[in-house]
Design a protein around this motif. Structure first.
Motif, PDB file in Angstrom:
ATOM      1  N   VAL A 248      35.367  61.757  41.653  1.00  0.00           N
ATOM      2  CA  VAL A 248      36.522  62.111  40.753  1.00  0.00           C
ATOM      3  C   VAL A 248      37.837  62.614  41.554  1.00  0.00           C
ATOM      4  O   VAL A 248      37.385  63.529  42.429  1.00  0.00           O
TER       5      VAL A 248
ATOM      6  N   ARG B 222      34.649  59.902  26.749  1.00  0.00           N
ATOM      7  CA  ARG B 222      35.163  60.006  28.181  1.00  0.00           C
ATOM      8  C   ARG B 222      34.222  59.707  28.846  1.00  0.00           C
ATOM      9  O   ARG B 222      34.188  59.223  30.123  1.00  0.00           O
ATOM     10  N   ASP B 223      32.880  60.337  29.013  1.00  0.00           N
ATOM     11  CA  ASP B 223      31.788  60.066  29.781  1.00  0.00           C
ATOM     12  C   ASP B 223      31.593  58.792  29.688  1.00  0.00           C
ATOM     13  O   ASP B 223      30.848  58.197  30.815  1.00  0.00           O
TER      14      ASP B 223
ATOM     15  N   GLU C  23      33.804  56.957  31.959  1.00  0.00           N
ATOM     16  CA  GLU C  23      33.943  57.318  33.341  1.00  0.00           C
ATOM     17  C   GLU C  23      32.595  56.853  34.024  1.00  0.00           C
ATOM     18  O   GLU C  23      32.523  56.529  35.305  1.00  0.00           O
TER      19      GLU C  23
ATOM     20  N   ILE D 253      36.769  57.770  41.426  1.00  0.00           N
ATOM     21  CA  ILE D 253      36.336  57.361  40.067  1.00  0.00           C
ATOM     22  C   ILE D 253      37.588  57.600  39.236  1.00  0.00           C
ATOM     23  O   ILE D 253      38.094  58.894  39.080  1.00  0.00           O
TER      24      ILE D 253
ATOM     25  N   ASN E  13      31.205  63.947  40.240  1.00  0.00           N
ATOM     26  CA  ASN E  13      31.723  63.445  39.064  1.00  0.00           C
ATOM     27  C   ASN E  13      32.036  64.688  38.178  1.00  0.00           C
ATOM     28  O   ASN E  13      31.378  64.422  37.047  1.00  0.00           O
TER      29      ASN E  13
ATOM     30  N   SER F 128      39.581  58.771  36.172  1.00  0.00           N
ATOM     31  CA  SER F 128      39.401  59.830  34.933  1.00  0.00           C
ATOM     32  C   SER F 128      39.823  59.084  33.547  1.00  0.00           C
ATOM     33  O   SER F 128      40.876  58.378  33.761  1.00  0.00           O
ATOM     34  N   ALA F 129      39.368  59.123  32.679  1.00  0.00           N
ATOM     35  CA  ALA F 129      39.542  58.631  31.373  1.00  0.00           C
ATOM     36  C   ALA F 129      40.922  59.018  30.404  1.00  0.00           C
ATOM     37  O   ALA F 129      41.612  58.348  30.132  1.00  0.00           O
TER      38      ALA F 129
END
Length: 874
Positions: A618, A655-656, A659, A635, A593, A637-638
């Motif tokens: 990701v 963001r974290d 995700e 996964i 990730n 991505s934002a």
């Protein structure tokens, strides 16, 4: 008492089992399963005690044991057969030998680290593992590679944990005499050496050790020699140790000393001089300066020597962020070259190679990657997405060109299958189809494996990992100060019937080791789910100077220490090749990730895939191009992404969070239900899925595993990667080098003079006016447009340039989207250096249409039209 001197005594083998010596000394054993099985069978206890190191193993075997082996007819026959097999492997033609005379006779490969085997710890992470796999695949394919690196006295550090989970580093010193190495010696028996002058009348000398990686010789320079002062002896002390002058001297020794070592090896072995030079990352870039020095010492001028050196040099960048590139002060470079490192080469020219002369660059810095690009006619990234990132990152070196035209291509990394595929999988393939099935042959036969056989195999691999994990967890806790009575719980760490997720890599912040901890409550729920639990195995080292990375490890370790979950999630210290060879096969899912697009390639997931693991990642690095919806999960991505570009809509914490939530959702709603199937076990650890009756196996999961083996297997193979390097980079570079050096370098001298004339006259080149003929007030698809360009060439000639019209769909900002180009013909000499060029283009699609004209230098000795970074746009 402490010995004042130490040396290693070599074992003398009876003649009948003498092949054991060459079987042990050639590192082919590290990927040749029959050879490793032989050593294990000779004395299983001694084999384990040696750390599965054949050289150390033979050194520990008693004379009585050797004589017993020599008297065992069956064993002698087996040893002799494997010795003969190695001889055949080393001598017989292979794939490369079918390519014809235009293929280079020898290729030099430079890298600062090599991950070949745990017994030769000269690697820190992906760059070194990739280099090791590159050498092994080259050997298997018969590619005539000779590799160059440094022999670090302490390798990379060994990692342990303190009681509170903080990373601790130790640097045990290696004894080269106890490693699978041979010291290169002159004919009189003295060690062969190379030497570099240093400031203040000092010298840096190094001896040369040779490791045999199958057919590939690996030359490792070692500065710990008599005659060097203490500072010089410590230059090769540790991998990526120190900084400033220490790092610079390592890179000078690797590059300039490495070329000198190649010349010594050629002289002593009679091997051909390399026709291609491959610089694996910028650390080795000074090899180009040494090659230029050689040519200038023989009377060639700077531009001519640069042209020759560039013609057959390939540069590979692995770095997706500028911060990952080595940069030195220009004054530092000048200081070292003032000592006479390259006496015939003007220091200002050397400084110009690494100068950041582009917008946003620092004129006081010397950039190793920039030097690498300027010294190579061909360059590549290590995945398609990384190629895009690299073209954008280095676009300042080619002003006036679109990012897509920057002459950096990509060859997606691969992994050496025989090194990383588990023997259990090889055994199954041997029983069902023949041993070669998993070694780049018929991967599609994975579909013929029954669900039950595949499920049983995956459970055995998981069980093997758990046995290893329990041993490592106990050892790690003892080193943290725990006593045996406190460690009874380690007997129940992990469960062979629970979905197992792996995460192991270096720990810089962008790889986000702790993303899984964003919501600890949710992670605990996943770990402890009553019917669909997961278990997680984590490993990785942080650079000793990276406090933030160490803090991430500590945060994760503290979570794994929780008695509530410590049977379901573990952190294993001292991640290395030996650990990886059990970890990759034993994990059902491989997690990755990183922050997109900061993962250059990320080959760990490839090693999982060739063992039947599914990737959960990701869309970055290799996964961005190889994820197909049926071989794992992506996964989201934002922040929106397009190719290599990311539009930042959220701050890092947001963001974290987003995700991580997406990761949890995938685990809860897609991954675990598929693994446990429609009829999950009543209680994990009691009747697991492997105990389910016929028909209750998770058929959809197993279909994904078969698809992964069949489709990803050949795609992620280092053999595929090496073939691409050979056909797309090595052969063209070899042809360019031969053309440049023919007839006493006549073509190179001509090209150098032409380049000088073009650069001197380029300021006089301009597109004065562009006219179009044939366009109507209502243009339609199929219409023809004649473009006429009035161009001033100043002192240059029409044959020096290509005048192009670029055309296609025009965006709102007038940028051309995916433009096509057509070369215009010279129509008229207008005098005074002015010329009319003309040509016709077709309108092929509806909507906004645009075109422009530009002038570029053109010469058959150039590898791309953007090579010189010169363009005159209308």
């Amino acid at each position: 008492m402490k010995a004042i001197r130490r040396f290693t005594v070599r074992t003398v083998l009876p003649d009948s089992i003498a092949p054991l010596s060459k079987l042990a000394s050639n590192l082919r054993w590290s990927w040749h399963e029959p050879t490793t099985r032989l050593f294990a069978d000779l004395d299983p206890a001694a084999w384990q005690a040696s750390g599965r190191d054949p050289v150390k193993f033979l050194g520990s075997v008693s004379r009585a044991s050797l004589e017993r082996m020599a008297s065992d007819a069956g064993l002698v026959e087996r040893i002799q057969a494997l010795g003969a097999d190695l001889d055949t492997y080393l001598d017989d033609p292979r794939w490369y030998q079918t390519l014809g005379d235009d293929a280079p006779r020898s290729i030099a490969y430079f890298s600062p680290e090599y991950g070949i085997s745990a017994v030769l710890p000269q690697y820190s992470g992906g760059l070194g593992i990739l280099a090791g796999d590159h050498l092994k695949a080259a050997s298997d394919l018969g590619v005539p590679l000779v590799a160059v690196g440094l022999l670090y006295q302490a390798g990379y550090f060994k990692q342990a944990l303190s009681r509170d989970g903080w990373q601790l580093e130790t640097y045990p010193v290696l004894d080269p005499n106890g490693l699978p190495l041979t010291l290169l010696r002159e004919e009189d028996g003295t060690p062969a050496r190379v030497s570099l002058p240093l400031p203040n009348n000092r010298r840096l000398s190094a001896q040369i050790w040779r490791a045999d990686v199958g057919r590939v010789p690996l030359l490792l320079l070692d500065s710990d020699v008599t005659g060097n002062d203490d500072a010089a002896r410590g230059i090769t002390d540790r991998l990526y140790g120190g900084g400033g002058d220490h790092r610079l001297q390592q890179e000078l020794l690797l590059g300039m000393g490495g070329i000198k070592a190649l010349r010594v090896h050629e002289r002593l072995s009679g091997s051909p001089a390399p026709e291609v030079f491959h610089t694996n990352e910028g650390h080795a870039g000074f090899l180009g300066v040494e090659r230029i020095r050689e040519l200038m010492d023989n009377g060639m001028g700077w531009e001519e020597a640069l042209t020759v050196s560039r013609s057959n040099t390939v540069f590979t960048t692995h770095t997706p962020v500028p911060a990952g590139i080595d940069r030195f002060d220009q004054a530092q470079i000048r200081h070292f070259f003032s000592a006479g490192l390259a006496q015939s080469v003007p220091t200002d020219k050397v400084l110009g190679l690494g100068a950041e002369t582009y917008s946003g660059g620092d004129p006081a810095k010397f950039n190793m990657a920039v030097m690498g690009l300027r010294l190579a006619q061909r360059a590549n990234g290590v995945a398609k997405l990384h190629g895009e990132v690299s073209r954008d990152m280095f676009s300042g070196l080619w002003p006036g060109f679109d990012v897509a035209e920057v002459p950096i291509t990509s060859v997606t990394n691969g992994v050496h299958v025989p090194s990383w595929v588990d023997p259990e999988l090889t055994k199954l393939a041997r029983e069902k189809f023949g041993v070669e099935t998993v070694h780049d042959r018929d991967w599609s036969r994975a579909y013929e494996i029954s669900d039950q056989d595949l499920w049983d195999l995956r459970r055995r691999l998981r069980s093997n990992l758990i046995t290893d994990v329990r041993r490592r967890v106990r050892s790690a806790w003892r080193k943290r100060g725990a006593t045996n009575p406190e460690l009874a719980w380690t007997e129940n760490v992990l469960d062979p019937d629970v979905l197992t997720i792996g995460f192991a890599r270096r720990v810089p912040t962008y790889k986000r080791l702790t993303l899984m901890l964003r919501d600890p409550v949710r992670l605990k729920a996943l770990l402890l789910h009553p019917t669909h639990p997961i278990q997680v195995v984590v490993a990785g080292k942080s650079h000793p100077a990276d406090e933030q990375g160490k803090r991430m490890i500590q945060d994760l370790v503290r979570f794994t220490d929780d008695p509530e979950v410590r049977h379901r999630i573990v952190f294993l210290p001292n991640y290395d090749i030996a650990m990886a060879r059990t970890l990759f096969p034993g994990c059902d899912v491989w997690l990755n990730n990183p922050l997109r697009p900061l993962e250059a390639s990320g080959t760990s997931g490839m090693k999982s895939a060739i063992n039947g693991g599914l990737n959960l990642s990701v869309l970055d690095g290799w996964w961005d191009e190889m994820f197909d919806g049926d071989n794992g999960w992506a996964i989201p991505s934002a922040n929106p992404t397009k190719g290599a570009y990311t539009r930042e809509m959220y701050d890092p914490d947001q963001r974290d969070d987003l995700e991580a939530s997406a990761l949890y959702d995938l685990l809860e709603n897609s991954v675990t239900p598929l693994f446990y199937g429609k009829e999950p076990p009543a209680s994990a650890g009691a009747a697991g899925p492997s105990d389910a009756p016929s028909g209750a196996l998770p058929s959809e999961w197993l279909e994904m595993v078969k698809h992964t083996l069949a489709d990803l297997g050949p795609a992620v193979s280092a053999n595929r990667m090496l073939r691409e390097y050979v056909n797309r980079l090595y052969r063209p570079a070899g042809q360019s080098g031969r053309a440049a050096s023919a007839d006493n370098f006549a073509a190179a001298k001509d090209l150098a003079a032409w380049i000088t004339r073009i650069r001197d006259g380029w300021s006089g080149v301009s597109v004065e006016r562009v006219d179009s003929i044939g366009i109507t007030d209502d243009p339609q698809i199929g219409d023809q447009l004649t473009v006429q360009a009035y161009v001033s060439l100043g002192s240059l000639r029409p044959e020096d340039v290509s005048v192009e019209v670029a055309y296609g769909k025009a965006l709102e900002n007038d940028q051309l989207s995916d433009p096509r180009t057509t070369e215009l013909d010279q129509a008229e000499d207008l005098g005074s250096g002015r010329h009319l060029f003309s040509g016709t283009i077709g309108i092929e699609h509806a909507g906004p249409f645009g075109y422009t004209v530009r002038v570029l230098p053109v010469h058959p000795g150039l590898a791309s039209k953007a090579e010189l970074g010169l363009v005159a746009n209308a």
